[in-house]
Design a protein around this motif. Structure first.
Motif, PDB file in Angstrom:
ATOM      1  N   LYS A  97      14.979   5.840   4.713  1.00 57.86           N
ATOM      2  CA  LYS A  97      14.794   7.078   3.625  1.00 57.86           C
ATOM      3  C   LYS A  97      13.523   7.104   3.096  1.00 57.86           C
ATOM      4  N   GLY A  98      13.158   8.206   3.270  1.00 56.76           N
ATOM      5  CA  GLY A  98      11.642   8.586   2.688  1.00 56.76           C
ATOM      6  C   GLY A  98      10.701   8.418   3.772  1.00 56.76           C
ATOM      7  N   TYR A  99      11.093   8.372   5.134  1.00 56.40           N
ATOM      8  CA  TYR A  99      10.117   8.244   6.282  1.00 56.40           C
ATOM      9  C   TYR A  99      10.541   9.601   7.139  1.00 56.40           C
ATOM     10  N   ARG A 100       9.385   9.918   7.852  1.00 55.95           N
ATOM     11  CA  ARG A 100       9.414  11.162   8.996  1.00 55.95           C
ATOM     12  C   ARG A 100       8.822  10.595  10.242  1.00 55.95           C
ATOM     13  N   VAL A 101       9.608  10.869  11.450  1.00 54.99           N
ATOM     14  CA  VAL A 101       8.939  10.512  12.341  1.00 54.99           C
ATOM     15  C   VAL A 101       8.010  11.973  12.963  1.00 54.99           C
ATOM     16  N   GLY A 102       7.101  11.485  13.411  1.00 55.54           N
ATOM     17  CA  GLY A 102       6.074  12.828  13.909  1.00 55.54           C
ATOM     18  C   GLY A 102       5.341  12.423  15.244  1.00 55.54           C
ATOM     19  N   THR A 155       8.078   8.156  -0.570  1.00 53.48           N
ATOM     20  CA  THR A 155       9.194   7.611  -1.450  1.00 53.48           C
ATOM     21  C   THR A 155       9.828   6.323  -0.460  1.00 53.48           C
ATOM     22  N   GLY A 156       9.250   6.159   0.714  1.00 54.49           N
ATOM     23  CA  GLY A 156       9.862   5.152   1.770  1.00 54.49           C
ATOM     24  C   GLY A 156       9.862   3.654   1.020  1.00 54.49           C
ATOM     25  N   GLU A 157      10.685   2.926   1.218  1.00 50.08           N
ATOM     26  CA  GLU A 157      10.797   1.599   0.704  1.00 50.08           C
ATOM     27  C   GLU A 157      10.450   0.547   1.966  1.00 50.08           C
ATOM     28  N   HIS A 158      10.293  -0.731   1.544  1.00 54.88           N
ATOM     29  CA  HIS A 158      10.204  -1.697   2.805  1.00 54.88           C
ATOM     30  C   HIS A 158      11.164  -1.747   3.861  1.00 54.88           C
ATOM     31  N   VAL A 169       0.700  -1.191   0.064  1.00 55.29           N
ATOM     32  CA  VAL A 169      -0.071   0.038  -0.065  1.00 55.29           C
ATOM     33  C   VAL A 169       0.719   1.185  -0.103  1.00 55.29           C
ATOM     34  N   SER A 170       0.839   2.158  -0.994  1.00 57.30           N
ATOM     35  CA  SER A 170       1.557   3.231  -1.083  1.00 57.30           C
ATOM     36  C   SER A 170       0.634   4.208  -0.478  1.00 57.30           C
ATOM     37  N   THR A 171       1.232   5.335   0.092  1.00 52.98           N
ATOM     38  CA  THR A 171       0.778   6.766   0.517  1.00 52.98           C
ATOM     39  C   THR A 171       1.384   7.789  -0.294  1.00 52.98           C
ATOM     40  N   GLY A 172       0.476   8.906  -0.337  1.00 50.96           N
ATOM     41  CA  GLY A 172       0.898  10.210  -0.948  1.00 50.96           C
ATOM     42  C   GLY A 172       1.838  10.956  -0.130  1.00 50.96           C
ATOM     43  N   ARG A 173       2.564  11.736  -0.821  1.00 52.23           N
ATOM     44  CA  ARG A 173       3.779  12.420   0.250  1.00 52.23           C
ATOM     45  C   ARG A 173       2.836  13.619   0.833  1.00 52.23           C
ATOM     46  N   LEU A 174       3.388  13.562   2.336  1.00 53.27           N
ATOM     47  CA  LEU A 174       2.949  14.617   3.354  1.00 53.27           C
ATOM     48  C   LEU A 174       3.369  15.873   2.972  1.00 53.27           C
ATOM     49  N   ASN A 181      -1.074  -2.083  10.311  1.00 49.57           N
ATOM     50  CA  ASN A 181       0.106  -1.844   9.611  1.00 49.57           C
ATOM     51  C   ASN A 181       0.282  -3.079   8.797  1.00 49.57           C
ATOM     52  N   GLU A 182       0.714  -2.983   7.382  1.00 47.13           N
ATOM     53  CA  GLU A 182       1.171  -3.831   6.628  1.00 47.13           C
ATOM     54  C   GLU A 182       2.672  -4.129   7.016  1.00 47.13           C
ATOM     55  N   ASP A 183       2.920  -5.671   6.860  1.00 48.12           N
ATOM     56  CA  ASP A 183       4.298  -6.001   6.826  1.00 48.12           C
ATOM     57  C   ASP A 183       5.305  -5.200   6.512  1.00 48.12           C
ATOM     58  N   SER A 184       6.461  -4.653   7.294  1.00 52.00           N
ATOM     59  CA  SER A 184       7.440  -3.707   7.054  1.00 52.00           C
ATOM     60  C   SER A 184       8.077  -4.489   5.810  1.00 52.00           C
ATOM     61  N   PHE A 185       8.298  -5.708   5.389  1.00 54.19           N
ATOM     62  CA  PHE A 185       9.218  -5.959   4.679  1.00 54.19           C
ATOM     63  C   PHE A 185       8.275  -6.369   3.223  1.00 54.19           C
ATOM     64  N   GLY A 186       6.964  -6.231   3.348  1.00 57.44           N
ATOM     65  CA  GLY A 186       6.043  -6.238   2.057  1.00 57.44           C
ATOM     66  C   GLY A 186       5.653  -7.707   1.821  1.00 57.44           C
ATOM     67  N   ARG A 187       5.953  -8.701   2.745  1.00 58.28           N
ATOM     68  CA  ARG A 187       5.478 -10.164   2.629  1.00 58.28           C
ATOM     69  C   ARG A 187       4.115 -10.125   2.631  1.00 58.28           C
ATOM     70  N   GLU A 188       3.923 -10.737   1.591  1.00 57.59           N
ATOM     71  CA  GLU A 188       2.101 -10.959   1.300  1.00 57.59           C
ATOM     72  C   GLU A 188       1.735 -11.842   2.111  1.00 57.59           C
TER      73      GLU A 188
END
Length: 660
Positions: free
Chosen positions: A600-605, A593-596, A12-17, A550-557
Motif C-alpha cells: 500500500k502506497g507503492y507503485r511499480v514503474g 504513504t508507503g509503510e515499511h 527516509v520518507s519521500t514526497g508524493r510522486l 536502499n534502506e532496510d525494508s523493515f526500517g531496522r536501524e
C-alpha cells in the motif's frame, strides 16, 4: 536534548510522486554533488606530522595527524551534513515512556549525562563524541613485520554510515612505533617500557582534546552552521590485549571491574566499576618515590603507568570507555568456546547428523554438511531486549556445570565470558554493541595499513605510507565531489521516443513543469495548463546507469543498507556487429504513504530515461531565483496500481503495463 515516545524508527520518507501512467519523477535518489551547491571544495583531511618520543633514553618516531583537524574534517564533510546528530535523545517503545530503547550512541545515557553536565557549566554546548581504536596488525606474511595504526571517528555520524568503509567515516590519525625493545633484557622492565611508549604516543595524539573538551571550539558543519562543539573521547574500541594496555590492568583481569581473576566465572557476585578516583590518586604519585607509586597502583588495581593518555582528558572514565568487543569476545571468543565444548560433549558426528535432519524452511539456513567443520558460524540478525539478554546469561551460568561434570572444563574464569555480564551496562551507556564493533577497524587495516605498506619500498615505510594515504584520500575526494559525466550528450526528443521508449516525454515534462511551478493546482488544472506549455529545448544529456542506496525494508536501524543499480540503456550494436538488446529496469517507488511492510502506497514503474538539461536550457526553464528541482530527472512509465488484495490462487499481486 529531547524525548521521543514510541514506537520510534529512523527512516527516509519521500514526497508524493506525480500521478499518471508516465511522468517525470524528481524523487529518485540523485547524484547531486556538493560541487553544484558551492563553488569551492571543502578543506581536505590534514597531513601527517612526525615527532619524536623519548622513552628510557631511546628516541622513537610517531606519525600522526592533528586530531582537532581530523574531527573538523569529519564534522564539516558535506557528505554527512544531512545525517549528523547534534543532541542526545531518549527513545521509548511505548507512549507512556516505560520501556526505553537503545540503538545509536545519541540514545544512550552517556551522551545525555555529559550534555547535562556541560549545560550546567556552559549552556549551548554541542557534544562531539570521539571514538578511538588501536590495533596492531601484520603487514607481511613473512619476516613478522607489523604496524600499529590508530583510528578515529565521531559519533555524530550515525552508525549505519560509520560502519560502511566506502563512506570514509573512519579516519586513520596515526601510527604508533612497533619497537620490541629487545635490548631491555628483563621481561618485566621491557613490558613496562612498551606500555609507557604506547601511552606516551597516545597522549601526544589525543592531548589537543583537553581544552576544547571543556571550553568548546567553534566548528561549522557541512551546511555552514557554526556551533560551539566539545570534542570528547567517549569510546575506546579494541580487542582484549588493547583493552588491557589502554586500561593499565593485568592480563587475565576485567578492564571494567576489579573482580578477581579466579572469580570471573561467578555471576552471583558482580563488582562495581573500578574506582577512577582511587586510580587517579595513585597515578598522581608518579613523580614521587617509585616504591610508593608502585604500591599505590597495585592497591588501586592497575599497573604503574607513567601518565596514561586518558589521565587528563575531560569527562573520560577509561573503565567505562572501553566497550565490549563482540568480534573477538563474542563471535570468536565465547561462541567459539561453547561450540567446542558442545562438540566434545556430544561428538561431531552426532551434531552434524542432527543438522542434516533439519527440515527445509525458507526462514532457516540449513547446513547439510553439519557445522563442526565451519570456521565461521553466522549469527542471526536482530536484537534481544536487555532483560532477555540477562536472563539467557543467567540460564547459561545455571547450567554450565555440565561441562565440569563431563570433564570438558575445570573452571570458567574466562575474561571474555565474564565481560558479557557488562553488556547491559554498555548498551545503556552507548547504545547497541554494533556501535563499537572492531569488525570495522579490522576491515580498515586493508585500506590504511596493508595496502599502504605494500605501496612502499619497505624502507622508511611510514613516511611513504602516510604520503600514499594522503594521495589516496585526495583521489577519493575528487571522485566524490566532482560531477558525474552523462553517458550520452545531445539526445534529441525524437530519439527519446524511438530509442528509449519515452513515448510521452513532451507531455510528461510539461505536466511536471506546471505542477512544480504551481503545486496547489488540481490534476485537471495541470492537464489544462500543460497543453499550452512549449519545451524550450530539443535535446537532453542522458545517463544510462545510476546507483542508489536502499534502506532496510523493515526500517531496522541496525541492518545494512543495500547498494543497487538502475539501468536505462537502449539497444545497440557491438563491435562485432551483433545487436544487443536494451535494458530498462523497473523499480518500486514510495508515493509518500508507503509503510515499511506491505504494498500500500507503492507503485511499480519502468525507468526509461535518466537525464539532465544543459546549463542554458536549465536557466530558461528554471531562472535564477526561482525554486530549483534536482538537476537529475527521470522519465518513468507506471504500471497499474496494486489491487486491494492479492490473487487468491497464488497469493501475489497482479499489475499490468500501461496501454500503448
Amino acid at each position: 536534548m529531547r524525548e521521543i515516545p514510541g514506537p520510534h524508527f529512523n527512516h527516509v520518507s519521500t514526497g508524493r510522486l506525480p500521478s499518471g501512467q508516465s511522468c517525470v519523477a524528481r524523487h529518485l535518489p540523485h547524484s547531486q554533488t556538493y560541487w553544484e551547491l558551492k563553488a569551492t571544495l571543502p578543506k581536505g583531511r590534514p597531513v601527517f606530522k612526525r615527532q619524536e618520543i623519548v622513552i628510557g633514553g631511546e628516541v622513537f618516531d610517531v606519525y600522526f595527524r592533528p586530531i582537532l583537524d581530523c574531527v573538523k574534517a569529519l564534522y564539516n564533510d558535506p557528505e554527512f551534513t544531512h545525517d549528523l546528530v547534534f543532541a542526545p535523545e531518549r527513545h521509548y517503545s511505548d507512549a507512556n515512556k516505560t520501556a526505553r530503547l537503545f540503538h545509536d550512541l545519541h540514545t544512550g545515557k552517556w551522551w545525555w549525562s555529559t550534555q547535562k553536565t556541560l549545560e550546567r557549566q556552559r549552556p549551548g554546548a554541542t557534544v562531539v563524541p570521539v571514538i578511538i581504536s588501536t590495533d596492531k596488525t601484520q603487514v607481511t606474511l613473512f619476516r613478522n613485520k607489523s604496524a600499529y595504526p590508530v583510528y578515529m571517528t565521531i559519533r555524530n555520524i550515525p552508525k549505519d554510515i560509520r560502519r560502511k568503509p566506502s563512506q570514509q567515516a573512519f579516519m586513520i590519525i596515526g601510527y604508533i612505533p612497533t619497537a620490541r625493545l629487545e635490548h631491555i633484557k628483563v621481561a618485566a622492565a621491557r613490558r613496562r617500557a612498551l606500555s609507557n611508549l604506547y601511552h606516551a604516543c597516545m597522549r601526544k595524539i589525543l592531548a589537543p582534546l583537553r581544552t576544547p573538551g571543556l571550553d568548546g571550539i567553534k566548528m561549522a558543519s557541512g551546511d555552514g552552521v557554526v556551533r560551539r562543539c566539545h570534542p570528547i573521547m567517549a569510546v575506546f574500541a579494541g580487542d582484549y590485549p588493547e583493552q588491557m594496555l589502554a586500561a593499565g590492568v593485568k592480563a587475565g583481569e576485567c578492564p571494567t571491574c576489579p573482580q578477581p581473576r579466579d572469580e570471573l566465572g561467578n555471576l552471583d557476585d558482580v563488582y562495581d566499576v573500578r574506582d577512577l578516583t582511587a586510580v587517579l590518586e595513585a597515578l598522581a604519585k608518579a613523580e614521587g618515590n617509585a616504591t610508593e607509586f608502585t604500591r599505590a597502583c597495585t592497591a588501586a588495581g592497575i599497573k604503574p603507568i607513567h601518565k596514561p593518555f586518558w589521565e587528563d582528558l575531560p569527562f573520560v572514565n577509561i573503565f567505562l570507555s572501553i566497550t565490549p568487543d563482540i568480534l573477538h569476545q563474542l563471535y570468536q571468543g565465547v561462541i567459539k568456546h561453547v561450540i567446542a565444548w558442545v562438540k566434545e560433549a556430544y561428538g561431531a558426528v552426532e551434531i552434524d547428523a542432527r543438522c542434516r535432519r533439519l527440515p527445509p524452511n525458507h526462514n532457516t539456513r540449513l547446513f547439510l554438511k553439519g557445522i563442526t567443520s565451519l570456521s565461521h558460524l553466522p549469527l542471526p540478525g536482530g536484537l534481544s531486549p536487555l532483560r532477555l539478554l540477562n536472563s539467557f546469561l543467567e540460564r547459561f551460568h545455571q547450567n554450565k556445570s555440565i561441562f565440569v561434570t563431563l570433564g570438558i572444563r575445570a573452571h570458567f574464569n574466562i575474561p571474555k565470558l565474564h565481560n558479557i555480564s557488562h553488556y547491559t551496562l554498555f548498551i545503556e551507556l552507548f547504545g547497541t554493541l554494533d556501535n563499537f564493533n572492531t569488525e570495522t577497524t579490522e576491515r580498515l587495516h586493508i585500506d590504511f595499513t596493508k595496502n599502504a605498506y605494500r605501496a612502499s619500498n619497505r624502507k622508511d615505510e611510514y613516511l611513504q605510507m602516510t604520503l600514499w594515504i594522503k594521495r589516496r584520500e585526495k583521489v577519493l575526494r575528487h571522485a566524490k565531489f566532482m560531477t558525474k559525466w552523462p553517458s550520452v550528450y545531445g539526445v534529441t526528443l525524437a530519439a527519446l521516443v524511438n530509442k528509449y521508449g519515452a513515448r510521452e516525454f513532451r507531455e510528461a515534462f510539461a505536466r511536471f513543469m506546471v505542477a512544480f511551478r504551481n503545486p496547489v493546482l488540481t490534476a485537471r488544472q495541470i492537464e489544462h495548463n500543460a497543453a499550452d506549455f512549449s519545451l524550450p529545448f530539443q535535446s537532453v544529456s542522458v545517463y544510462h546507469k545510476i546507483k542508489v542506496w536502499n534502506e532496510d525494508s523493515f526500517g531496522r536501524e541496525f541492518s545494512n543498507d543495500i547498494m543497487d543499480v538502475v539501468h536505462a540503456k537502449p539497444g545497440y550494436t557491438d563491435k562485432h556487429g551483433r545487436l544487443v538488446g536494451g535494458r530498462f529496469n523497473t523499480l518500486l517507488a514510495n508515493e509518500g504513504t508507503g509503510e515499511h511492510t506491505g504494498v500500500k502506497g507503492y507503485r511499480v514503474g519502468q525507468v526509461r530515461v535518466v537525464f539532465t538539461l544543459t546549463n542554458t536550457a536549465w536557466e530558461r526553464v528554471f531562472p535564477s531565483g526561482s525554486p530549483q528541482p534536482p538537476r537529475h530527472l527521470a522519465y518513468i512509465e507506471w504500471f497499474s496500481k496494486f489491487p486491494n488484495s492479492p490473487d487468491p490462487n497464488h497469493g501475489m499481486y497482479s499489475i499490468s503495463r500501461p496501454s500503448s
